[in-house]
Scaffold this motif. Structure first.
Motif, PDB file in Angstrom:
ATOM      1  N   ALA A   1       0.830  -1.199   0.000  1.00 34.74           N
ATOM      2  CA  ALA A   1       0.000   0.000   0.000  1.00 34.74           C
ATOM      3  C   ALA A   1       0.872   1.259   0.000  1.00 34.74           C
ATOM      4  O   ALA A   1       1.969   1.256   0.551  1.00 34.74           O
ATOM      5  CB  ALA A   1      -0.903  -0.015   1.222  1.00 34.74           C
ATOM      6  N   PRO A   2       0.369   2.350  -0.588  1.00 35.08           N
ATOM      7  CA  PRO A   2      -0.845   2.423  -1.425  1.00 35.08           C
ATOM      8  C   PRO A   2      -0.583   1.794  -2.793  1.00 35.08           C
ATOM      9  O   PRO A   2       0.561   1.705  -3.235  1.00 35.08           O
ATOM     10  CB  PRO A   2      -1.082   3.921  -1.543  1.00 35.08           C
ATOM     11  CG  PRO A   2       0.286   4.532  -1.461  1.00 35.08           C
ATOM     12  CD  PRO A   2       1.055   3.662  -0.494  1.00 35.08           C
ATOM     13  N   LYS A   3      -1.671   1.398  -3.437  1.00 35.09           N
ATOM     14  CA  LYS A   3      -1.558   0.749  -4.741  1.00 35.09           C
ATOM     15  C   LYS A   3      -2.236   1.594  -5.806  1.00 35.09           C
ATOM     16  O   LYS A   3      -3.414   1.954  -5.669  1.00 35.09           O
ATOM     17  CB  LYS A   3      -2.189  -0.642  -4.706  1.00 35.09           C
ATOM     18  CG  LYS A   3      -1.253  -1.720  -4.179  1.00 35.09           C
ATOM     19  CD  LYS A   3      -1.862  -3.089  -4.318  1.00 35.09           C
ATOM     20  CE  LYS A   3      -0.857  -4.164  -3.910  1.00 35.09           C
ATOM     21  NZ  LYS A   3      -1.496  -5.494  -3.838  1.00 35.09           N
ATOM     22  N   PHE A   4      -1.472   1.862  -6.859  1.00 34.59           N
ATOM     23  CA  PHE A   4      -1.986   2.595  -8.006  1.00 34.59           C
ATOM     24  C   PHE A   4      -2.276   1.611  -9.140  1.00 34.59           C
ATOM     25  O   PHE A   4      -1.580   0.605  -9.278  1.00 34.59           O
ATOM     26  CB  PHE A   4      -0.981   3.642  -8.467  1.00 34.59           C
ATOM     27  CG  PHE A   4      -0.830   4.794  -7.519  1.00 34.59           C
ATOM     28  CD1 PHE A   4      -1.516   5.975  -7.726  1.00 34.59           C
ATOM     29  CD2 PHE A   4      -0.016   4.683  -6.401  1.00 34.59           C
ATOM     30  CE1 PHE A   4      -1.385   7.038  -6.849  1.00 34.59           C
ATOM     31  CE2 PHE A   4       0.116   5.734  -5.508  1.00 34.59           C
ATOM     32  CZ  PHE A   4      -0.566   6.921  -5.731  1.00 34.59           C
ATOM     33  N   PRO A   5      -3.266   1.888  -9.950  1.00 34.66           N
ATOM     34  CA  PRO A   5      -3.584   0.963 -11.050  1.00 34.66           C
ATOM     35  C   PRO A   5      -2.446   0.918 -12.069  1.00 34.66           C
ATOM     36  O   PRO A   5      -2.105   1.944 -12.658  1.00 34.66           O
ATOM     37  CB  PRO A   5      -4.856   1.557 -11.657  1.00 34.66           C
ATOM     38  CG  PRO A   5      -4.854   3.004 -11.245  1.00 34.66           C
ATOM     39  CD  PRO A   5      -4.180   3.042  -9.914  1.00 34.66           C
TER      40      PRO A   5
ATOM     41  N   GLY B   1     -21.516   2.855 -10.292  1.00 35.03           N
ATOM     42  CA  GLY B   1     -21.515   3.707 -11.473  1.00 35.03           C
ATOM     43  C   GLY B   1     -20.484   3.367 -12.513  1.00 35.03           C
ATOM     44  O   GLY B   1     -20.487   3.936 -13.611  1.00 35.03           O
ATOM     45  N   GLY B   2     -19.585   2.417 -12.210  1.00 42.81           N
ATOM     46  CA  GLY B   2     -18.523   2.089 -13.147  1.00 42.81           C
ATOM     47  C   GLY B   2     -17.382   3.084 -13.063  1.00 42.81           C
ATOM     48  O   GLY B   2     -17.509   4.190 -12.535  1.00 42.81           O
ATOM     49  N   GLY B   3     -16.252   2.687 -13.577  1.00 43.20           N
ATOM     50  CA  GLY B   3     -15.080   3.546 -13.565  1.00 43.20           C
ATOM     51  C   GLY B   3     -14.247   3.355 -12.309  1.00 43.20           C
ATOM     52  O   GLY B   3     -14.723   2.855 -11.288  1.00 43.20           O
ATOM     53  N   PHE B   4     -12.984   3.793 -12.393  1.00 44.95           N
ATOM     54  CA  PHE B   4     -12.012   3.564 -11.328  1.00 44.95           C
ATOM     55  C   PHE B   4     -11.660   4.866 -10.613  1.00 44.95           C
ATOM     56  O   PHE B   4     -11.498   5.912 -11.236  1.00 44.95           O
ATOM     57  CB  PHE B   4     -10.731   2.955 -11.899  1.00 44.95           C
ATOM     58  CG  PHE B   4     -10.887   1.522 -12.324  1.00 44.95           C
ATOM     59  CD1 PHE B   4     -10.590   0.488 -11.463  1.00 44.95           C
ATOM     60  CD2 PHE B   4     -11.360   1.208 -13.601  1.00 44.95           C
ATOM     61  CE1 PHE B   4     -10.737  -0.840 -11.854  1.00 44.95           C
ATOM     62  CE2 PHE B   4     -11.513  -0.106 -13.997  1.00 44.95           C
ATOM     63  CZ  PHE B   4     -11.205  -1.139 -13.119  1.00 44.95           C
ATOM     64  N   HIS B   5     -11.526   4.762  -9.294  1.00 40.98           N
ATOM     65  CA  HIS B   5     -10.968   5.847  -8.497  1.00 40.98           C
ATOM     66  C   HIS B   5      -9.454   5.864  -8.667  1.00 40.98           C
ATOM     67  O   HIS B   5      -8.866   4.970  -9.260  1.00 40.98           O
ATOM     68  CB  HIS B   5     -11.361   5.675  -7.032  1.00 40.98           C
ATOM     69  CG  HIS B   5     -12.844   5.694  -6.794  1.00 40.98           C
ATOM     70  ND1 HIS B   5     -13.616   6.816  -6.976  1.00 40.98           N
ATOM     71  CD2 HIS B   5     -13.701   4.713  -6.392  1.00 40.98           C
ATOM     72  CE1 HIS B   5     -14.883   6.532  -6.690  1.00 40.98           C
ATOM     73  NE2 HIS B   5     -14.958   5.262  -6.342  1.00 40.98           N
ATOM     74  N   ARG B   6      -8.822   6.902  -8.082  1.00 45.51           N
ATOM     75  CA  ARG B   6      -7.416   7.166  -8.388  1.00 45.51           C
ATOM     76  C   ARG B   6      -6.479   6.058  -7.905  1.00 45.51           C
ATOM     77  O   ARG B   6      -5.624   5.605  -8.636  1.00 45.51           O
ATOM     78  CB  ARG B   6      -7.005   8.510  -7.769  1.00 45.51           C
ATOM     79  CG  ARG B   6      -5.546   8.892  -8.010  1.00 45.51           C
ATOM     80  CD  ARG B   6      -5.307   9.193  -9.482  1.00 45.51           C
ATOM     81  NE  ARG B   6      -3.875   9.317  -9.767  1.00 45.51           N
ATOM     82  CZ  ARG B   6      -3.118   8.340 -10.238  1.00 45.51           C
ATOM     83  NH1 ARG B   6      -3.628   7.154 -10.459  1.00 45.51           N
ATOM     84  NH2 ARG B   6      -1.849   8.531 -10.505  1.00 45.51           N
ATOM     85  N   TYR B   7      -6.609   5.638  -6.662  1.00 47.22           N
ATOM     86  CA  TYR B   7      -5.747   4.576  -6.152  1.00 47.22           C
ATOM     87  C   TYR B   7      -6.352   4.012  -4.882  1.00 47.22           C
ATOM     88  O   TYR B   7      -7.313   4.550  -4.338  1.00 47.22           O
ATOM     89  CB  TYR B   7      -4.315   5.066  -5.899  1.00 47.22           C
ATOM     90  CG  TYR B   7      -4.157   6.136  -4.828  1.00 47.22           C
ATOM     91  CD1 TYR B   7      -4.024   5.794  -3.483  1.00 47.22           C
ATOM     92  CD2 TYR B   7      -4.113   7.488  -5.155  1.00 47.22           C
ATOM     93  CE1 TYR B   7      -3.871   6.757  -2.501  1.00 47.22           C
ATOM     94  CE2 TYR B   7      -3.958   8.459  -4.184  1.00 47.22           C
ATOM     95  CZ  TYR B   7      -3.835   8.101  -2.860  1.00 47.22           C
ATOM     96  OH  TYR B   7      -3.683   9.063  -1.891  1.00 47.22           O
ATOM     97  N   SER B   8      -5.775   2.909  -4.407  1.00 49.98           N
ATOM     98  CA  SER B   8      -6.226   2.267  -3.174  1.00 49.98           C
ATOM     99  C   SER B   8      -5.263   2.621  -2.053  1.00 49.98           C
ATOM    100  O   SER B   8      -4.043   2.518  -2.222  1.00 49.98           O
ATOM    101  CB  SER B   8      -6.285   0.749  -3.356  1.00 49.98           C
ATOM    102  OG  SER B   8      -6.554   0.101  -2.131  1.00 49.98           O
ATOM    103  N   VAL B   9      -5.798   2.994  -0.903  1.00 49.09           N
ATOM    104  CA  VAL B   9      -4.938   3.334   0.227  1.00 49.09           C
ATOM    105  C   VAL B   9      -4.418   2.086   0.923  1.00 49.09           C
ATOM    106  O   VAL B   9      -3.503   2.172   1.750  1.00 49.09           O
ATOM    107  CB  VAL B   9      -5.675   4.233   1.247  1.00 49.09           C
ATOM    108  CG1 VAL B   9      -6.152   5.514   0.581  1.00 49.09           C
ATOM    109  CG2 VAL B   9      -6.857   3.498   1.883  1.00 49.09           C
ATOM    110  N   ASP B  10      -5.004   0.918   0.626  1.00 50.06           N
ATOM    111  CA  ASP B  10      -4.575  -0.339   1.218  1.00 50.06           C
ATOM    112  C   ASP B  10      -4.083  -1.276   0.122  1.00 50.06           C
ATOM    113  O   ASP B  10      -4.214  -0.991  -1.066  1.00 50.06           O
ATOM    114  CB  ASP B  10      -5.726  -0.989   2.000  1.00 50.06           C
ATOM    115  CG  ASP B  10      -6.958  -1.172   1.133  1.00 50.06           C
ATOM    116  OD1 ASP B  10      -6.927  -2.021   0.221  1.00 50.06           O
ATOM    117  OD2 ASP B  10      -7.959  -0.449   1.338  1.00 50.06           O
TER     118      ASP B  10
END
Length: 682
Positions: A202-206, A247-256
């Protein structure tokens, strides 16, 4: 009274127009004032959907007492990093050199000529988090400016020397071979998180560009490990809270590390590149969920990120609404039952992990896939088909209910480079997923850029409120050339190919460094202490990486070896990075894969729309082969003058044929899709 930012177009700058800080936009006026009054410059860089940018504004820039200290001792400049990536690149490099880290808001102190001598990111209003408070810092800088200015000037000169060495001192070497690809793939395999997908903790970015590279490696070698990494990562991302399950679509990144709790902003570039890699995965592996996520992501962009008319795509959606991050997206058992009804609520809650305890602030739940449909069918005594229908109907109801909440802010500027990434995704998806509306979205977006952002022989970077401005950067040119080539291959419209070739010429003229590679900024971009150059692929691909691939494709199309020679000079100048840190340049490695592998030229002749022609075209787009170009020999406007590949290969009677060529040496034409598939494998 509004400050000078009230006259700007940037939504980020306009967010600060009512601050008591005497903000200046980037430009000569601010630096001339600093020189005339012998004051240091405070430079603040951010963007409209940045959560901590909002926090620093509320804590410091909106406060009269803070503004009084800032206005008295400094000339304050506010920059939207999305409008001026060149400025951001220079000063982000400076802060990373000073502190070992970076991020936004980016906060720097400069000499009146723009050289940086101190910087950081977010500063709290008082001393905390191990950071000095912002007013404490302002007072300390003011005292140093008054009593130790010589030291600051020396520090600034040293920092500029360091930045110049990083930009100019790229250690080129011998030609890079396939070994760099193999080393990068091995490194990614070592970094892979087999449990949760992705790379590292973490954090993980796509990691869209890295996954694209791994798909290429699987297609080239047939080795199962790259395929398994991609499939696991795509599945885990799509099942987590980083993906918007409603709603579909990806947020910026995961904090975990589990992709569960995201940083909630949504960026155009993430969704464009992720949609594309899900399409590529569907084509390479045949996983139905990859096609579904690609469609849902592109449909999200069409529904929420597209202007009502004129084409194009907005830049971003905010993480915050009503002053709280993520509030728009989260659920609890009560709000869920109110949305879907008492009967469906237990099934939906089990599917998406909604519990009374929650997994986010205030016992709210970020939705993720917590249970599969077969498990739900067994648990609730329903058929899988019935469970699927309940979930689909509930998802629609949840979207309707959520749409009545207060929406996050939306940054409605249209950026040429980011829009180009979306054009490429929509053009590919239109063909691979057989969705004409995706192709139409790509067309209208490209047509808008060609119509509104081409003025006086240059490409412009930003459109907002019907006005285009800011001279384009290398990223605008490179990404848009790529988009136009992708759109030409999808539509066979000659105008797109002609525009791509013309814009590549402008990119070469305005940005190419004779020693190799491209500068990010042209000489005409104002107020820069040096010309930055993108080296690594970051949140978006480096302009050098994209340009290298474009040059290779143009060489394949036209036979002009000058394009390939220029691409090889890009590889040479970045050879040390490609060999030692290839995972940081996945898009350039993709271009290297093209340069060192088999890349056939395909020519289709005949009439588009006829079944025999469409069968051949579908076969071209169905193959997972990434390295190839495809052209049409029977366009209404001939391209034979700039595309010799199509010369003398037209159809005399409209019958569809396909020519598969390598280095402009072509096999006998084929007329059946199966024959074309065999020729492409050869």
């Amino acid at each position: 009274m509004p400050n000078r930012l009230a006259k700007e177009k940037s939504p980020y700058l306009l967010q600060h127009k009512d601050n008591p800080v005497d903000w200046y936009p980037w430009g000569k006026e601010a630096f001339e004032k600093a020189k005339a009054e012998e004051k240091p410059v405070f430079l603040s860089i951010g963007y409209s959907t940045c959560h901590w940018c909002h926090v620093m504004e509320h804590e410091s820039f909106e406060k009269e007492d803070v503004a009084e200290v800032l206005n008295r001792g400094f000339v304050a400049i506010k920059v939207d990093r999305e409008e001026r990536p060149d400025v951001d690149d220079i000063y982000m490099s400076a802060v990373q050199a000073m502190t070992g880290t970076g991020g936004w808001p980016l906060s720097l102190f400069l000499m009146p000529d723009g050289k940086p001598f101190y910087g950081g990111t977010y500063f709290p209003p008082e001393d905390r988090y191990g950071r000095p408070g912002f007013v404490t810092l302002l007072n300390a800088i003011s005292q140093a400016w008054k009593n130790r200015r010589g030291e600051l000037e020396s520090s600034a000169a040293d920092m500029l020397t360091h930045l110049e060495s990083g930009s100019k001192g790229i250690a080129g070497g011998a030609a890079v071979g396939p070994g760099a690809l193999e080393a990068a793939v091995l490194s990614l395999r070592a970094q892979f998180d087999a449990r949760h997908g992705g790379f590292g903790g973490a954090p993980k970015f796509p990691p869209a560009m890295r996954l694209d590279l791994l798909i290429r490696d699987f297609v080239r070698t047939g080795e199962p490990a790259p395929r398994d990494i991609v499939r696991t990562t795509l599945a885990k991302m799509a099942a987590g809270g980083m993906y918007d399950q409603v709603g579909g679509g990806f947020h910026r990144y995961s904090v975990d590390e589990r992709w569960l709790v995201p940083h909630f902003e949504k960026m155009l570039y993430d969704n464009a590149m992720l949609a594309r890699v899900y399409v590529l995965a569907w084509r390479a592996f045949g996983d139905p969920d990859s096609a579904r996520i690609a469609r849902e992501t592109l449909d999200y962009l069409l529904a929420e990120m597209t202007p009502g008319s004129g084409g194009g795509f907005y830049a971003a959606q905010d993480a915050d609404s009503e002053g709280r991050e993520g509030l728009f997206y989260v659920w609890d058992p009560e709000s869920l039952e109110a949305a879907v009804g008492r009967d469906a609520a237990p099934i939906v809650a089990a599917r998406f992990g909604v519990t009374p305890e929650g997994n986010f602030e205030d016992r709210q739940t970020v939705l993720s896939i917590a249970a599969g449909i077969p498990d739900l069918a067994e648990r609730f005594g329903r058929s899988e088909g019935e469970i699927s229908r309940i979930l689909e109907d509930s998802r629609r109801r949840m979207y309707e209910v959520r749409s009545r909440r207060i929406w996050p802010g939306r940054d409605e500027k249209l950026l040429t480079d980011w829009t180009a990434l979306a054009i490429s995704a929509f053009a590919l998806a239109g063909r691979v997923l057989s969705e004409p509306r995706y192709e139409e979205a790509a067309r209208t977006a490209a047509d808008r850029i060609l119509r509104d952002c081409r003025k006086d022989g240059q490409l412009l970077h930003r459109q907002k409120d019907g006005e285009a401005g800011i001279p384009g950067f290398a990223s605008d040119y490179a990404n848009f050339v790529e988009a136009l080539l992708d759109l030409y291959e999808a539509t066979f419209e000659p105008a797109y190919f002609r525009a791509a070739l013309e814009l590549q010429g402008e990119l070469d003229r305005l940005f190419f460094d004779p020693s190799g590679g491209y500068f990010l900024a042209a000489e005409s971009h104002d107020g820069l202490v040096l010309r930055p150059r993108e080296i690594f692929d970051g949140a978006t691909p480096s302009s050098n990486s994209v340009a290298a691939m474009n040059l290779l494709r143009l060489s394949s199309f036209t036979g002009d070896q000058r394009h390939r020679e220029r691409a090889e000079r890009v590889f040479s100048i970045f050879s040390t990075y490609l060999e030692r840190a290839g995972t940081a340049l996945p898009r350039m490695l993709a271009a290297l894969d093209y340069a060192t592998g088999d890349a056939p030229e395909i020519v289709l002749s005949g009439d588009p729309g006829r079944p025999d022609f469409e069968a051949l075209r579908e076969e071209v787009f169905a193959t997972p082969r990434a390295n190839r170009v495809v052209a049409h020999a029977d366009a209404k406007e001939t391209l034979a003058d700039i595309l010799p590949l199509v010369a003398s290969r037209g159809s005399k009677d409209g019958t569809a044929k396909a020519y598969v060529c390598r280095n402009f040496s072509c096999r006998a034409p084929v007329t059946a899709a199966a024959e074309l598939a065999s020729a492409l494998r050869g």
